[in-house]
Design a protein around this motif. Structure first.
Motif, PDB file in Angstrom:
ATOM      1  N   MET A 177       0.829  -1.193   0.000  1.00 28.32           N
ATOM      2  CA  MET A 177       0.000   0.000   0.000  1.00 28.32           C
ATOM      3  C   MET A 177       0.868   1.250   0.000  1.00 28.32           C
ATOM      4  N   SER A 178       0.429   2.248  -0.702  1.00 31.63           N
ATOM      5  CA  SER A 178       1.146   3.519  -0.722  1.00 31.63           C
ATOM      6  C   SER A 178       0.691   4.378   0.433  1.00 31.63           C
ATOM      7  N   THR A 179       1.631   5.007   1.133  1.00 30.27           N
ATOM      8  CA  THR A 179       1.247   5.901   2.214  1.00 30.27           C
ATOM      9  C   THR A 179       0.518   7.122   1.693  1.00 30.27           C
ATOM     10  N   PRO A 225       2.192  13.629  -1.925  1.00 28.04           N
ATOM     11  CA  PRO A 225       2.762  12.933  -3.066  1.00 28.04           C
ATOM     12  C   PRO A 225       3.817  11.906  -2.690  1.00 28.04           C
ATOM     13  N   THR A 226       4.073  11.753  -1.385  1.00 26.07           N
ATOM     14  CA  THR A 226       5.127  10.864  -0.941  1.00 26.07           C
ATOM     15  C   THR A 226       4.881   9.445  -1.414  1.00 26.07           C
ATOM     16  N   GLN A 227       5.906   8.776  -1.907  1.00 24.73           N
ATOM     17  CA  GLN A 227       5.802   7.394  -2.347  1.00 24.73           C
ATOM     18  C   GLN A 227       6.248   6.476  -1.220  1.00 24.73           C
ATOM     19  N   THR A 228       5.891   5.198  -1.352  1.00 24.90           N
ATOM     20  CA  THR A 228       6.237   4.213  -0.342  1.00 24.90           C
ATOM     21  C   THR A 228       7.740   4.220  -0.104  1.00 24.90           C
ATOM     22  N   GLY A 229       8.138   4.261   1.173  1.00 25.70           N
ATOM     23  CA  GLY A 229       9.549   4.248   1.525  1.00 25.70           C
ATOM     24  C   GLY A 229      10.129   5.635   1.707  1.00 25.70           C
ATOM     25  N   ALA A 230       9.507   6.667   1.158  1.00 26.20           N
ATOM     26  CA  ALA A 230      10.001   8.037   1.303  1.00 26.20           C
ATOM     27  C   ALA A 230       9.476   8.626   2.609  1.00 26.20           C
ATOM     28  N   PRO A 231      10.187   9.618   3.170  1.00 27.97           N
ATOM     29  CA  PRO A 231       9.730  10.241   4.424  1.00 27.97           C
ATOM     30  C   PRO A 231       8.356  10.877   4.246  1.00 27.97           C
ATOM     31  N   PHE A 232       7.532  10.806   5.284  1.00 31.00           N
ATOM     32  CA  PHE A 232       6.215  11.427   5.243  1.00 31.00           C
ATOM     33  C   PHE A 232       6.388  12.930   5.440  1.00 31.00           C
ATOM     34  N   ALA A 233       5.786  13.725   4.571  1.00 31.31           N
ATOM     35  CA  ALA A 233       5.891  15.183   4.651  1.00 31.31           C
ATOM     36  C   ALA A 233       4.527  15.775   4.967  1.00 31.31           C
ATOM     37  N   PRO A 234       4.352  16.358   6.162  1.00 36.54           N
ATOM     38  CA  PRO A 234       3.065  16.978   6.498  1.00 36.54           C
ATOM     39  C   PRO A 234       2.705  18.076   5.508  1.00 36.54           C
ATOM     40  N   GLN A 235       1.419  18.248   5.265  1.00 33.90           N
ATOM     41  CA  GLN A 235       0.923  19.290   4.379  1.00 33.90           C
ATOM     42  C   GLN A 235       0.259  20.386   5.214  1.00 33.90           C
ATOM     43  N   VAL A 236      -0.149  21.453   4.544  1.00 38.10           N
ATOM     44  CA  VAL A 236      -0.841  22.556   5.220  1.00 38.10           C
ATOM     45  C   VAL A 236      -2.077  21.997   5.931  1.00 38.10           C
ATOM     46  N   ARG A 282       2.571   6.825  14.351  1.00 35.18           N
ATOM     47  CA  ARG A 282       3.438   7.152  13.233  1.00 35.18           C
ATOM     48  C   ARG A 282       2.844   8.347  12.476  1.00 35.18           C
ATOM     49  N   ALA A 283       3.650   8.945  11.600  1.00 33.42           N
ATOM     50  CA  ALA A 283       3.237  10.171  10.918  1.00 33.42           C
ATOM     51  C   ALA A 283       1.909  10.031  10.156  1.00 33.42           C
TER      52      ALA A 283
END
Length: 359
Positions: A16-18, A28-39, A117-118
């Motif tokens: 599953m994609s985060t 737009p974060t892909q699986t395995g990439a750091p989670f980036a909070p949005q506005v 988790r994020a």
């Protein structure tokens, strides 16, 4: 005696994609990439405290919104100001809400959220902020939100997670339903445990045992609960399916009265004969299979009813083509309604079975 329970991971499955966890976040974060909070959670000017997820992602949030959404966060000791005294810091840390002495960007106090988790924290916050509700289309995230919402007393977030998990119970694999059941029981979330156990009714006990063996160590008591629940639910559904066609219709009349409407509208007696035989064949088929998997996806389907209708026509010596005009015109919609009513009734019967009933 019970074996020690292994706390299940709340990490999203690798398939599953985060990015699917919160549609509103448009991450737009892909699986395995750091989670980036949005506005608004990535803007320091919009927050007066930082919530730090267990995987080290910072969310800038408003104390006021948190306090309004949670009776726990209303306690300001959980949202410390820089320089608060050591005693209050230790008290906050002892409850699992983090070290009150931590200070982040802009001098804002940091509250570590050790259990979230994020992706979970993002969905939790979006469920209480004046934003579009998050799309909890990941069972692990929904479970994480339910756990955090219970801990912090967030009613709105809890309701959202429970609704999502109720939907998931109809589509989970045996392994996923088992993990959801174990997690819910570990956190004393009885209604979610019941939904997960109901999801397991879609599978034969042999498949559930395989899922248990593949998972690894688990409580014998929990496994026995699942087995007993499976058997009791099968018994309830068997009793329901043993009724005659008119008894069945009477039982669900509050929601449909479908059979009565079919027969009352028929212009030919042949319709009555065929529908009665359809029910008799369906009962026989269902009763042969219900003990294996009480809520199997293919137990009662439109395809099965249509096939049975053809068989019923042969048994009665009447062709389906001579059904009255009313039945012929509405047969597809009638079958769809019948299947939905039947499956809904079986689902409700299963939910009435006591999960922790004594042996």
């Amino acid at each position: 005696s019970s074996q020690p329970q292994t706390q299940p991971s709340l990490d999203p499955p690798p398939t599953m994609s985060t990015a699917t966890i919160a549609t509103a976040a448009s991450n737009p974060t892909q699986t395995g990439a750091p989670f980036a909070p949005q506005v608004p959670f990535n803007d320091p000017s919009l927050g007066d405290v930082i919530l730090r997820s267990s995987d080290g992602v910072d969310f800038y949030v408003s104390k006021g919104i948190l306090a309004l959404s949670s009776h726990v966060f209303y306690d300001m000791s959980l949202l410390p100001a820089p320089g608060q005294d050591q005693e209050m810091a230790e008290e906050s840390h002892g409850r699992g809400e983090g070290n009150a002495k931590d200070v982040g960007r802009g001098g804002l106090p940091i509250v570590p959220m050790f259990e979230s988790r994020a992706p979970v924290l993002d969905a939790l916050l979006r469920s209480v902020y004046p934003l579009d509700l998050p799309s909890l289309d990941n069972v692990d995230t929904a479970l994480g939100v339910a756990i955090a919402a219970q801990k912090y007393g967030m009613v709105r977030a809890s309701a959202l997670a429970h609704e999502a998990l109720a939907d998931f119970s109809k589509t989970l694999s045996a392994a996923q339903a088992l993990e959801a059941f174990i997690t819910a029981q570990a956190h004393d979330m009885k209604d979610i445990a019941l939904q997960a156990a109901t999801g397991l009714l879609r599978y034969p006990l042999k498949d559930i045992r395989i899922a248990c063996s593949q998972r690894g160590p688990m409580s014998v008591d929990l496994m026995w609960q699942i087995v007993l629940f499976h058997r009791r639910a099968a018994a309830e559904i068997t009793s329901f399916c043993s009724k005659g066609i008119h008894e069945y219709d009477k039982d669900i009349k509050k929601t449909t009265g479908l059979i009565e409407r079919i027969l009352s509208k028929c212009k030919m007696y042949a319709c009555h004969d065929i529908w009665v035989v359809v029910w008799q064949i369906l009962k026989k088929d269902v009763l042969q299979e219900v003990h294996s998997a009480p809520l199997a996806d293919d137990l009662v389907t439109t395809e099965r009813i249509k096939a049975i209708l053809t068989r019923a026509s042969k048994y009665t010596g009447k062709d389906t083509k001579i059904l009255c005009e009313t039945c012929r015109a509405s047969i597809s919609s009638l079958i769809l309604e019948f299947v939905k009513a039947f499956n809904d009734e079986m689902q409700q019967l299963a939910l009435k079975v006591l999960l922790n009933a004594p042996v």
